[in-house]
Write a protein that holds these residues in place. Structure first.
Motif, PDB file in Angstrom:
ATOM      1  N   ARG A   1      14.947  35.585  19.780  1.00 43.89           N
ATOM      2  CA  ARG A   1      14.404  34.797  18.649  1.00 43.89           C
ATOM      3  C   ARG A   1      13.099  34.087  19.005  1.00 43.89           C
ATOM      4  NH1 ARG A   1      19.667  36.118  18.669  1.00 43.89           N
ATOM      5  NH2 ARG A   1      21.069  35.079  17.250  1.00 43.89           N
TER       6      ARG A   1
ATOM      7  N   MET B   1       7.258  38.436  14.752  1.00 41.30           N
ATOM      8  CA  MET B   1       6.888  37.880  13.437  1.00 41.30           C
ATOM      9  C   MET B   1       5.415  37.479  13.436  1.00 41.30           C
ATOM     10  SD  MET B   1      10.283  35.564  13.068  1.00 41.30           S
ATOM     11  CE  MET B   1      11.759  36.128  13.918  1.00 41.30           C
TER      12      MET B   1
ATOM     13  N   ALA C   1      14.269  44.444  22.253  1.00 36.65           N
ATOM     14  CA  ALA C   1      15.191  44.492  21.106  1.00 36.65           C
ATOM     15  C   ALA C   1      14.567  45.401  20.045  1.00 36.65           C
ATOM     16  CB  ALA C   1      15.412  43.092  20.536  1.00 36.65           C
ATOM     17  N   ILE C   2      13.234  45.318  19.943  1.00 39.99           N
ATOM     18  CA  ILE C   2      12.469  46.310  19.191  1.00 39.99           C
ATOM     19  C   ILE C   2      11.792  47.156  20.266  1.00 39.99           C
ATOM     20  CG2 ILE C   2      10.684  46.704  17.463  1.00 39.99           C
ATOM     21  CD1 ILE C   2      10.941  43.767  16.692  1.00 39.99           C
TER      22      ILE C   2
END
Ligand code: SF4
Ligand code: SF4
Length: 600
Positions: free
Chosen positions: A341, A346, A395-396
């Motif tokens: 996170r 993003m 994670a990606i």
């Protein structure tokens, strides 16, 4: 130069590096470009993501090996990471200094007196690592580097973006769903330093707790050379950032190596040496029995919470179909075992389409990335693979453009699919409102297009017209009530009443009661008094799930505001078997699964 000055320079340097790397994570054509910068280097130095993802996955992503030197140095020197490097620690130290400047010396020393609450961070560490063991990595919620990265990337930088105009909200500026929460958390962390110096570091930081456990056997440490009674000056404790009692029995695990005690002691009793403090040491904060129970309970809570998070249909076939992960994301279980996170994906997304999840990914996936095609500036861009290049934990996973687009070596596998678009016929303008619209079909970037249209002609809700006179393609009607549409736009036609099979004549011009048609009416329909109806040509969209890649361009551009009339959901996504239940699409790798047959 004194050691404290060296520490300050180091802190300033790493704070600047951190800020700069946050800036360059913004993909753009300006000064701050991503290319060539080791954007994740500081995050990779953090051992907690490495440990948590290793516990959750049983493997260690190679770039996270940078954490090994950080661990080894801590084993020898103590918590240098907290004192010399951690940018959140530095900000806490600065804000603590500023808000407590006016305090007298006894009050400052009193605030640095150690307390059992400092054991709380060990309980939090136990909880987070226990959850990680069961495959759910939640460390990023409190781990200082992901926490700060998230706060700065998603909360602070959008505010400082000159295109945002400090709140003027220009269209190009980045925005993130729920960014105010990140801002608020960040402010609260800084404000808490008014209660105690380095409040977050002392009581909440799981990384600090992890380092605290490591330093137990550190050969070099802060300590007193002699066990002589110091008297009552307590100068060393006035600025002790760790609250670790350097004047007496030192709590070794709490020392953040600020080295203020060393510089302040008027008698030079305190030093940094390869021996234990002569005045005695205590390895961990004084937990008492209650504290030990708390740590144990937290670990158990982590073990219980991780499976609980998955109950309630958020995983497997019952998961939220609105959860669209960025291209290259691992399947959901492995994704949650890796994502910390940090918000890097993003920040980097030039389409601003990757947003922090709040409820869509369930409790286990709070603040993980999800694609929101309404909030972004576009759908996922065809020629972009930025998010996977920046994710520090894979994670990606990093994709090549060829793989994303299903070209070259990947032609047989096909493109990466994020989901499938579905037309909501109750909201779609041509389906539900009888209004022409072709936007989704036009913007679909796939070739051949995944959205096709079927042409239909529907009578307009308007009074019938009566022929008054006809000359070639010029038709004069008895009266023409205003219909609120531009009849000459090319979407409208005339058709004789009672002749639904007759091809409608397109209206090219409308002036008063005179209409110009593209082709003349049939002879029999030109007699005065013949009734005509206005029809509208509609092109109703249909999605071909075998071609749709779920990029969301159609959803983003759909002119129906609010809930779009075409929306992407995760069906048929590449990354997981359970999502591939609709389309008769080319196999994407992964376990085969049952597919529903689409009606013809
Ligand atoms: S690949 Fe798509 S989701 Fe990822 S950064 Fe680029 S546009 Fe955004
Ligand atoms: S998926 Fe995004 S938020 Fe999660 S670790 Fe990767 S970059 Fe950070």
């Amino acid at each position: 130069m004194g050691i404290v000055a060296a520490r300050r320079i180091s802190q300033g340097f790493f704070l600047l590096v951190f800020g700069w790397l946050c800036l360059v994570a913004t993909l753009g054509d300006g000064l701050f470009e991503l290319r060539g910068w080791p954007v994740n280097w500081l995050l990779s130095l953090d051992p907690l993501p490495a440990l948590a993802t290793a516990l959750a996955t049983g493997s260690l992503y190679a770039p996270l090996l940078w954490a090994v030197p950080a661990v080894v140095l801590t084993l020898f020197l103590g918590r240098f990471f907290c004192g010399f490097l951690c940018p959140l620690g530095t900000l806490n130290q600065i804000s603590g200094f500023l808000v407590r400047k006016g305090l007298g010396r006894p009050a400052r020393a009193e605030d640095n007196r150690p307390g059992p609450a400092q054991g709380l961070k060990y309980a939090l560490l136990a909880l987070l690592l226990a959850a990680a063991v069961l495959g759910n990595v939640q460390t990023g919620l409190l781990d200082p580097l992901p926490l700060l990265t998230r706060s700065v990337d998603l909360g602070l930088l959008p505010l400082l973006d000159p295109r945002q105009g400090l709140g003027l909200g220009q269209a190009e500026a980045r925005h993130y769903d729920g960014a105010w929460v990140f801002g608020l958390v960040f402010i609260a962390i800084l404000a808490a330093n008014a209660l105690r110096p380095r409040f977050f570091c002392r009581y909440l930081c799981p990384l600090g707790a992890f380092f605290g456990l490591l330093v137990r056997f550190a050969p070099w440490r802060i300590g007193k050379a002699t066990s002589d009674d110091c008297g009552a000056c307590r100068r060393c404790e006035e600025y002790c950032e760790g609250g670790c009692r350097p004047s007496g029995k030192l709590i070794a695990s709490e020392c953040v190596l600020c080295l203020n005690c060393l510089a302040r002691c008027p008698t030079g009793r305190i030093g940094f040496a390869g021996r234990a403090s002569a005045a005695g040491e205590q390895p961990l904060p004084d937990f008492s029995r209650r504290g030990a129970v708390l740590v144990l309970a937290s670990g158990t809570a982590g073990l219980v919470a991780a499976p609980l998070w998955s109950v309630g249909g958020v995983a497997g076939a019952g998961r939220n179909p609105g959860l669209i992960r960025p291209p290259g994301s691992l399947d959901e279980a492995r994704f949650l075992a890796r994502c910390i996170r940090c918000g890097q994906c993003m920040r980097v997304c030039p389409a601003n389409v990757i947003q922090p999840a709040f409820t869509v990914a369930g409790a286990a996936g709070i603040w993980t990335p999800t694609l929101d095609f309404r909030l972004g500036r576009a759908g996922c861009l065809q020629n972009c693979i930025a998010c996977g290049q920046l994710c520090p934990t894979a994670a990606i996973r990093p994709l090549t453009l060829e793989e994303k687009l299903g070209q070259g070596d990947f032609a047989a596998v096909g493109p990466i699919r994020l989901g499938t678009a579905f037309v909501d016929r109750t909201r779609c303008l041509p389906w539900a409102m009888g209004r022409p619209c072709l936007v989704c079909q036009e913007v679909c970037p796939v070739s051949p297009k995944a959205i096709s249209v079927r042409e239909v002609f529907e009578p307009l809700r308007a009074p019938r017209l009566t022929v008054a006179g006809v000359r070639g393609t010029e038709v004069t009607v008895a009266a023409l009530a205003p219909v609120g549409r531009n009849l000459a736009s090319g979407d409208f036609s005339l058709r004789p009443v009672g002749a639904p099979t007759q091809p409608p004549r397109r209206i090219l011009g409308a002036s008063g009661v005179q209409l110009t048609l593209a082709a003349p009416l049939a002879e029999a329909d030109t007699v005065p008094g013949r009734e005509l109806e206005l029809v509208v040509r509609l092109e109703q969209p249909h999605v071909d799930p075998a071609r749709c890649i779920g990029c969301g361009m159609c959803e983003h551009e759909c002119p129906v505001s609010g809930l779009r009339a075409i929306r992407v959901s995760s069906e048929n996504e590449s990354r997981s078997g359970p999502g591939r239940m609709v389309a008769d699409a080319a196999p994407q790798g992964g376990a085969p699964c049952l597919r529903k047959q689409l009606p013809a």
